[in-house]
Design a protein around this motif. Sequence first.
Motif, PDB file in Angstrom:
ATOM      1  N   GLY A  33       0.859  -1.301   0.130  1.00  0.00           N
ATOM      2  CA  GLY A  33      -0.190   0.087  -0.096  1.00  0.00           C
ATOM      3  C   GLY A  33       0.782   1.130  -0.046  1.00  0.00           C
ATOM      4  N   ALA A  34       0.051   2.380   0.095  1.00  0.00           N
ATOM      5  CA  ALA A  34       0.958   3.583   0.113  1.00  0.00           C
ATOM      6  C   ALA A  34       0.150   4.674   0.385  1.00  0.00           C
ATOM      7  CB  ALA A  34       1.771   4.096  -1.032  1.00  0.00           C
ATOM      8  N   GLY A  35       0.433   5.676   1.282  1.00  0.00           N
ATOM      9  CA  GLY A  35      -0.263   6.962   1.349  1.00  0.00           C
ATOM     10  C   GLY A  35       0.092   7.958   0.360  1.00  0.00           C
ATOM     11  N   LEU A  36      -1.030   8.579  -0.120  1.00  0.00           N
ATOM     12  CA  LEU A  36      -1.022   9.417  -1.359  1.00  0.00           C
ATOM     13  C   LEU A  36      -0.933  10.870  -0.732  1.00  0.00           C
ATOM     14  CD1 LEU A  36      -2.831   7.315  -4.042  1.00  0.00           C
ATOM     15  CD2 LEU A  36      -0.370   7.452  -3.836  1.00  0.00           C
ATOM     16  N   THR A  37      -0.217  11.762  -1.468  1.00  0.00           N
ATOM     17  CA  THR A  37      -0.322  13.212  -1.112  1.00  0.00           C
ATOM     18  C   THR A  37      -0.084  14.030  -2.702  1.00  0.00           C
ATOM     19  OG1 THR A  37       0.818  13.228   0.992  1.00  0.00           O
ATOM     20  CG2 THR A  37       0.648  15.150  -0.272  1.00  0.00           C
ATOM     21  N   LEU A  38      -1.302  14.605  -2.868  1.00  0.00           N
ATOM     22  CA  LEU A  38      -1.457  15.661  -4.044  1.00  0.00           C
ATOM     23  C   LEU A  38      -1.198  17.162  -3.990  1.00  0.00           C
ATOM     24  CD1 LEU A  38      -1.789  15.627  -7.398  1.00  0.00           C
ATOM     25  CD2 LEU A  38      -4.245  15.648  -6.967  1.00  0.00           C
ATOM     26  N   GLU A  39      -0.479  17.831  -4.275  1.00  0.00           N
ATOM     27  CA  GLU A  39      -0.242  19.149  -4.469  1.00  0.00           C
ATOM     28  C   GLU A  39      -0.341  19.930  -5.608  1.00  0.00           C
ATOM     29  OE1 GLU A  39       2.771  19.170  -0.276  1.00  0.00           O
ATOM     30  OE2 GLU A  39       3.749  19.512  -2.280  1.00  0.00           O
ATOM     31  N   ALA A  40      -1.051  20.753  -5.852  1.00  0.00           N
ATOM     32  CA  ALA A  40      -1.505  21.287  -7.285  1.00  0.00           C
ATOM     33  C   ALA A  40      -1.432  22.682  -7.168  1.00  0.00           C
ATOM     34  CB  ALA A  40      -2.931  20.933  -7.729  1.00  0.00           C
ATOM     35  N   PRO A  41      -0.999  23.460  -8.315  1.00  0.00           N
ATOM     36  CA  PRO A  41      -0.878  24.744  -8.338  1.00  0.00           C
ATOM     37  C   PRO A  41      -2.257  25.615  -8.134  1.00  0.00           C
ATOM     38  CG  PRO A  41       0.421  23.799 -10.206  1.00  0.00           C
ATOM     39  CD  PRO A  41      -0.540  22.714  -9.627  1.00  0.00           C
ATOM     40  N   VAL A  42      -2.080  26.684  -7.633  1.00  0.00           N
ATOM     41  CA  VAL A  42      -3.382  27.659  -7.465  1.00  0.00           C
ATOM     42  C   VAL A  42      -4.180  28.079  -8.726  1.00  0.00           C
ATOM     43  CG1 VAL A  42      -2.584  28.489  -5.154  1.00  0.00           C
ATOM     44  CG2 VAL A  42      -2.084  29.729  -7.134  1.00  0.00           C
ATOM     45  N   GLU A  43      -3.332  27.896  -9.744  1.00  0.00           N
ATOM     46  CA  GLU A  43      -4.017  28.099 -11.219  1.00  0.00           C
ATOM     47  C   GLU A  43      -4.527  27.083 -12.005  1.00  0.00           C
ATOM     48  OE1 GLU A  43       0.543  27.901 -11.832  1.00  0.00           O
ATOM     49  OE2 GLU A  43      -0.551  28.508 -10.322  1.00  0.00           O
ATOM     50  N   THR A  44      -4.794  25.742 -11.162  1.00  0.00           N
ATOM     51  CA  THR A  44      -5.150  24.731 -11.745  1.00  0.00           C
ATOM     52  C   THR A  44      -6.711  24.799 -12.089  1.00  0.00           C
ATOM     53  OG1 THR A  44      -3.714  23.310 -10.239  1.00  0.00           O
ATOM     54  CG2 THR A  44      -5.732  22.292 -11.182  1.00  0.00           C
ATOM     55  N   ALA A  45      -7.034  24.382 -13.366  1.00  0.00           N
ATOM     56  CA  ALA A  45      -8.489  24.468 -13.726  1.00  0.00           C
ATOM     57  C   ALA A  45      -9.474  23.775 -12.873  1.00  0.00           C
ATOM     58  CB  ALA A  45      -8.563  24.413 -15.000  1.00  0.00           C
ATOM     59  N   PRO A  46     -10.749  24.272 -12.551  1.00  0.00           N
ATOM     60  CA  PRO A  46     -11.654  23.351 -12.017  1.00  0.00           C
ATOM     61  C   PRO A  46     -12.025  22.242 -12.724  1.00  0.00           C
ATOM     62  CG  PRO A  46     -12.242  25.728 -11.964  1.00  0.00           C
ATOM     63  CD  PRO A  46     -11.203  25.523 -12.691  1.00  0.00           C
ATOM     64  N   GLY A  47     -12.446  21.143 -12.016  1.00  0.00           N
ATOM     65  CA  GLY A  47     -12.707  19.909 -12.689  1.00  0.00           C
ATOM     66  C   GLY A  47     -12.303  18.617 -12.006  1.00  0.00           C
ATOM     67  N   ALA A  48     -13.033  17.595 -12.228  1.00  0.00           N
ATOM     68  CA  ALA A  48     -12.439  16.121 -11.662  1.00  0.00           C
ATOM     69  C   ALA A  48     -11.524  15.427 -12.481  1.00  0.00           C
ATOM     70  CB  ALA A  48     -14.047  15.372 -11.773  1.00  0.00           C
ATOM     71  N   TYR A  49     -10.438  15.363 -11.663  1.00  0.00           N
ATOM     72  CA  TYR A  49      -9.097  14.831 -12.380  1.00  0.00           C
ATOM     73  C   TYR A  49      -8.924  13.555 -12.138  1.00  0.00           C
ATOM     74  CZ  TYR A  49      -7.737  19.600 -13.311  1.00  0.00           C
ATOM     75  OH  TYR A  49      -7.644  21.153 -13.657  1.00  0.00           O
ATOM     76  N   GLN A  50      -8.454  12.611 -12.955  1.00  0.00           N
ATOM     77  CA  GLN A  50      -8.289  11.192 -13.064  1.00  0.00           C
ATOM     78  C   GLN A  50      -6.924  11.150 -13.786  1.00  0.00           C
ATOM     79  OE1 GLN A  50     -11.650   9.067 -14.975  1.00  0.00           O
ATOM     80  NE2 GLN A  50     -12.462   8.737 -12.702  1.00  0.00           N
ATOM     81  N   ALA A  51      -6.343  10.239 -13.035  1.00  0.00           N
ATOM     82  CA  ALA A  51      -4.990   9.629 -13.405  1.00  0.00           C
ATOM     83  C   ALA A  51      -4.829   7.999 -13.194  1.00  0.00           C
ATOM     84  CB  ALA A  51      -4.004  10.082 -12.802  1.00  0.00           C
ATOM     85  N   MET A  52      -3.887   7.296 -14.042  1.00  0.00           N
ATOM     86  CA  MET A  52      -3.751   5.992 -13.454  1.00  0.00           C
ATOM     87  C   MET A  52      -2.533   5.480 -13.024  1.00  0.00           C
ATOM     88  SD  MET A  52      -4.714   2.640 -15.893  1.00  0.00           S
ATOM     89  CE  MET A  52      -3.097   3.120 -17.258  1.00  0.00           C
TER      90      MET A  52
END
Length: 471
Positions: A446-465
């Motif tokens: 397993g792993a704990g996940l941390t996402l840090e995004a820039p303040v200029e990131t566009a709104p929306g539901a983001y998905q990755a694999m």
Amino acid sequence: MALAALGLIAGPLAGTASAQDEVVVSDGHVDLFYVDVQNSAHVLTAHTGSGNVAPGELTVHVKPSVASRTVSASIATLPGWKGQGETYYVLPQNSQPGQVFAGFGYSSAVADGTSVTYTLDSLQGPGAFALWQNGEEGPNVFLASAEGGPKSFTSAAEHEHANWGFTERGEYALTVSATATPPGGTPVTIPPVTYTFFVGEELPSEPGTPTTKLSITGLSAHYHAGGVAALTAVQNPVIDENHYHWFTKAAGAIEWSVVSGAFSGKYGFVVRTADNGRQVKAVLYNHDHKVIAESEPAVIVVDDHGNDPVNGPTITTTLSAEEGVLAISVAPENREVDLGALTLNPAADRYTAAGALKPITVTDTRADNPGWTASGRVRAFTTVDGSQLGGKYLGWTPNVLSASAGQTVTAGPQVASGFTTGNGLATWSQLAAASAGAGRGTAQLGAGLTLEAPVETAPGAYQAMLILTAI
């Protein structure tokens, strides 16, 4: 007849000398206690297919693989013998393939009609010795080393055969003298000589060969039909040799059979009702395939307490060593990870979200157990309308959730989000690793996940694999 010239036999009995160029008889016909006339004197010698051999230059090799027998009620009456059901070793009275067929008598140089009295002067060895012929009412005993047993007998036969029996494995030295009495003549005293017998599958190793004793563990008091017997050969002391063969012998059988494919210190098999009384032994070999040690036989007892089942077919399936695999997988129920909403941090310089991977499974069934490394990466996040967020903004802290017995699995290093610096999980990052010799089995990661995004990131539901690999 098998004859071999040996440069040296190690480990003579106390009071005897080691002999150079010793002749070993391991099967076929040989006459022991053989009276001949040499230089006008009667002597005791041995006679093989290649001619006479001085007893001091001869070893009779009694191989347990063909010479072991189970003591019957009749044989148990031999003086000083083992109890019924125990194991003893015999060169039989009747010729049998692969066995020494030993007799006694005298040569044509001795006058016809001569009677010979043979006397057992002494025995050195690990057990008892007896010489007998089979009779309708039990053994007709000629010689027996045990106290109270006959120590001499007289034979007028030019040549006859008998059973030569021993209770234990090891080296025996029989010292025998004789008196030859020709018809109407004066008895002639024949000086004593010593005959050597070695009871064991292989003759003693040359000096420098490692020595150990071998025993079998894991034997149950009894088994039920359809159960599994799991036996282990144990060295004491442990030496740097691990090449084995296992042998079995059905109840009442004479010869041992080698178990196909059983080359390690462990042997397992499915027990059938007919295995009751079956004997199993392990033999340890060196790199030259010379025997180092041999276990005492283990006896399989099958007892279904009077409810013997019908023994049906044996069901077999095989997984070859080449079919071993290393696989990393994610169960269907673990394929979605929701980090929740991105929220502005207290410093108001980035958005953050956190969560945890659900279990990721690594399975390694490879026989050579080389170890493995599991890694993962995220290329990018995207929304349904095409806004993107690089994979570098995601970081993790790996952990090992579970591992099989015998595995040593270590979690990979923490990888920080690349918001400030670095590539985060945009490049391959180690999730966990198992060292060589400790990777076979199943581990959940397993792993704990941390996402840090820039303040200029566009709104929306983001998905990755998260893509994964195990090598």
